[in-house]
Design an enzyme around this catalytic site. Structure first.
Site, short mmCIF file in Angstrom:
data_model
loop_
_atom_site.label_atom_id
_atom_site.label_comp_id
_atom_site.label_asym_id
_atom_site.label_seq_id
_atom_site.Cartn_x
_atom_site.Cartn_y
_atom_site.Cartn_z
N HIS A 1 39.38 -67.96 0.93
CA HIS A 1 38.95 -67.31 2.17
C HIS A 1 39.69 -66.01 2.45
O HIS A 1 39.13 -65.06 3.00
CB HIS A 1 39.13 -68.27 3.34
CG HIS A 1 38.19 -68.03 4.47
ND1 HIS A 1 37.76 -69.02 5.31
CD2 HIS A 1 37.57 -66.91 4.90
CE1 HIS A 1 36.94 -68.51 6.22
NE2 HIS A 1 36.80 -67.23 5.98
N TYR B 1 36.10 -73.08 9.57
CA TYR B 1 35.09 -73.10 10.63
C TYR B 1 35.02 -74.46 11.33
O TYR B 1 34.39 -74.58 12.38
CB TYR B 1 33.70 -72.78 10.06
CG TYR B 1 33.56 -71.46 9.36
CD1 TYR B 1 34.55 -70.47 9.44
CD2 TYR B 1 32.43 -71.18 8.59
CE1 TYR B 1 34.42 -69.27 8.77
CE2 TYR B 1 32.29 -69.97 7.93
CZ TYR B 1 33.28 -69.02 8.02
OH TYR B 1 33.14 -67.83 7.35
#
Length: 282
Positions: free
Chosen positions: A106, A48
C-alpha cells in the site's frame, strides 16, 4: 468491458470499482450493487477495514469467482516477511476466497522488501495471481523493480486530469508494469466536476465530466477504479466504452495537468510522519 494484460499474462478489467472510504457496514451493499451493475473488478485494502464486506458480497453475488478480479493491499503495520505472510492469509479469510487476483504493497515505507518477498512466495503457493505496489514514486519503484524477482505487475498511484503521471507511466512501462489510478476524480478537488474543459468535451458526446475524465485515462492505458455509493453513478461510471475522444480532445485535457499531487507528497517529511502515525494507530 476492456481488459489489460499484466506482465505475467493475467487479464484485468481496465475499469473496476473502488471501495476506499466506504463504511464497512455499507460495503457489502455497495459491492453487490456494483457487481449487479456490471463491474467485475473490485479494489479494497486492509487499511480500509472493509475486506469482510467485499467478501460477503462475493459470496452471495451469484457470479462465479473466476469471473471476478479482486485487488487488496497490505498495510504498513503488516510489513516484513513474516507479518506480511500472515496478513495475506487473514485477507483471504476476510475475502472468503481461495486466492487474491492482485495484491499490492500500500505504501513505500517500513520493510517493504520483506513484505514483497512474502508476496512473491504467495504467488508461488497459488494464493495470489499477480503482485505490485501502490504509491511508489519513480525512485523507489525503480529500486524495487530492479531487485525484485517478480517485477511489479501494477503500480497504483494518484492519477487524474490534474496529475496525469505521464513521466512515471513511461518508467513503469519499461518494466511492463500497468499504471492504475486511485482518485480518478481527484476526490472533487480543484473544482473537478465543474471543469469547463471537461464539460465542453463531454457535451459533444452526451457524457458527464466524470465519464469524460475516465475515458481520457482509459485511452491513455490507465486502469481506473472509481468509487461511488450510489448505484446510478456506478452505472454511469461504467458507461464509457461507447465513445472515443479525438486527438484534439486528448490534447485539450492534457493541458490540465499540473504535474503534482492535490493531496500530499511522499517526499515531504510531514507526510511520512503522518503515515508513521497511521501505522501505529492501525
Amino acid at each position: 468491458m476492456e481488459f489489460v494484460k499484466l506482465n505475467n499474462g493475467v487479464k484485468m478489467p481496465i475499469l473496476g470499482y473502488g471501495v476506499y472510504q466506504i463504511n464497512p457496514r455499507e460495503c457489502e451493499r455497495c459491492v453487490s450493487d456494483a457487481i449487479e451493475a456490471g463491474y467485475r473488478s473490485v479494489d479494497t485494502a486492509q487499511a480500509y477495514h472493509n475486506e469482510e464486506g467485499v467478501g460477503k458480497a462475493l459470496r452471495y453475488c451469484g457470479v462465479p469467482r473466476e469471473e471476478l478480479f479482486i485487488t487488496t493491499k497490505i498495510w504498513l503495520n503488516n510489513y516484513g516477511e513474516a507479518k506480511a505472510a500472515a496478513s495475506i492469509d487473514e485477507s483471504l479469510g476476510r475475502l472468503q476466497s481461495g486466492y487474491i487476483d492482485l495484491l499490492l504493497l500500500h505504501q513505500p515505507f517500513n520493510d517493504y522488501y520483506g513484505a514483497y518477498r512474502a508476496m512473491e512466495t504467495a504467488v508461488r503457493m497459488g494464493k495470489v495471481r499477480a503482485i505490485g505496489v501502490s504509491n511508489f514514486y519513480p525512485d523507489r519503484f525503480i529500486d524495487l523493480a530492479e531487485h525484485a524477482e517478480i517485477k511489479p505487475a501494477v503500480n497504483q498511484v494518484e492519477t487524474h486530469v490534474f496529475n496525469q503521471q505521464t513521466a512515471p507511466q513511461r518508467i513503469m512501462e519499461r518494466y511492463g508494469t500497468q499504471i492504475m489510478s486511485w482518485g480518478p476524480f481527484a476526490e472533487g478537488r480543484n473544482d473537478f466536476f465543474t471543469n469547463g474543459t471537461l464539460e465542453k468535451i463531454g457535451a459533444k458526446y452526451g457524457k458527464s465530466v466524470a465519464q469524460t475524465a475516465l475515458r481520457f485515462l482509459i485511452q491513455r492505458g490507465v486502469a481506473v477504479i472509481p468509487k461511488s455509493t450510489h448505484k446510478e453513478r456506478m452505472v454511469e461510471n461504467l458507461d464509457v466504452f461507447d465513445f472515443v475522444l479525438t486527438a484534439e480532445d486528448m490534447a485539450a485535457i492534457a493541458v490540465l495537468d499540473k504535474g503534482e499531487s492535490l493531496f500530499f507528497s511522499h517526499y515531504d517529511p510531514a507526510t511520512v510522519d503522518l503515515f508513521m502515525q497511521w501505522e501505529k494507530e492501525l
